[in-house]
Design an enzyme around this catalytic site. Sequence first.
Site, PDB file in Angstrom:
ATOM      1  N   ALA A   1       0.815  -1.211   0.000  1.00 36.99           N
ATOM      2  CA  ALA A   1       0.000   0.000   0.000  1.00 36.99           C
ATOM      3  C   ALA A   1       0.847   1.258   0.000  1.00 36.99           C
ATOM      4  O   ALA A   1       0.484   2.265  -0.613  1.00 36.99           O
ATOM      5  CB  ALA A   1      -0.939  -0.002   1.207  1.00 36.99           C
ATOM      6  N   ASP A   2       1.982   1.233   0.688  1.00 40.87           N
ATOM      7  CA  ASP A   2       2.875   2.394   0.697  1.00 40.87           C
ATOM      8  C   ASP A   2       3.444   2.656  -0.695  1.00 40.87           C
ATOM      9  O   ASP A   2       3.452   3.798  -1.180  1.00 40.87           O
ATOM     10  CB  ASP A   2       4.028   2.163   1.678  1.00 40.87           C
ATOM     11  CG  ASP A   2       3.638   2.432   3.112  1.00 40.87           C
ATOM     12  OD1 ASP A   2       2.843   3.349   3.351  1.00 40.87           O
ATOM     13  OD2 ASP A   2       4.134   1.719   4.007  1.00 40.87           O
TER      14      ASP A   2
END
Length: 381
Positions: free
Chosen positions: A162-163
């Site tokens: 997700a980062d």
Amino acid sequence: MRVLDFTAVMAGPFATRMLADLGADVLKVESLEGDQVRARPPMRDGRSAYFGHLNAGKRSIALNLKAPEAIAIIRELVAEYDILVENFRPGVMQRFGLDYESVAAINPRLIYCSISGYGQTGPKAQNPAYAPVIHAASGFDIVNMRYQDGADRPATGGIFVADVLGGTYAFAAIQTALYQREKTGEGQMIDVSMMEAMVGMLVFETQEAQFPGGNKRPLYTPLKTTDGFVMVAPTSPRNFEQLCDATGHPEWRDDPRFRTNADRNANWPALLGLAEVWTLQHSAAEAERILAEHGVPCAQYRDVPAVLEDPQLQSRAAFKRIEDGSGSFLVTNPPFRMSGARVEVRNLVAGLGEHGADVLRDELRMDAERVATLKATGTLK
């Protein structure tokens, strides 16, 4: 392009490092304690290679943002910068007086990008969220668990998808906003949601949830070899024929289970099972070589040390060696090349606040006495 970088940990730094890789002048604005990743392993002589990987090419200024003088300094800098990127929890920049509306009044051309777990609006906007939390909330972890035979709980994770995805979307949106600014002369606010980035990756699953009950989706399973595993993906009719040739089983073409693409999808586990009978007779490297020679999409499973030595990546200059004062280490370059631009990591890993005094002197024309006062009062490191 000049960038004020209020980001920490991973999603925001990932985006701003790519801006630095393209030649932007990125000024990382840190607290007096610094980005927490500065203290994360692997450490060498007090310096984090993890931090260096994410923040190479950026200058650093360390300020006490609770001090009015520090906010005044930022507001002066805002007038001269093109882009501001932050990944605080929604509302934090507003409490500093540095929200988009406040700084756009100073610099209407400013591109202001906020990256957060759930976005700036909605019932969960204020919830704290790191990548593993978003993986769980987005459906990604449950989907992945259902793809694992016999799994009774979601997998343990350590790769922050997700980062990286959120940072990549931020990077792309900033480019688009810059292009629009060239046409209109006006900046804008960008609101990046890591949650929405992850959900957007679940393309098939989003549709299957709305229209369930179809045939089971073929899954790509590792095939065992004599010394490891290989991934084989004979997805097209031509790939299937190539697999038959590579494994020495032309009779598979006439097997009623595999005659059409629909037949193969319905009997996918059986096809991979037969392929594994063949791969079990070969090493992973040998299986990859034979399959690739016949045009079958495939790859042996490798660990990261082997990837660092990969001839393909080396030929593409996918890694570059940089220095941080505790020695050299390899970091990844952006995964794209441009014929008319230099795209690569810059060899600079700044110490905490290393460039603060220079920024105040050179960009804001402060005299040495005022800079010394700011340091003495704990406003500037």
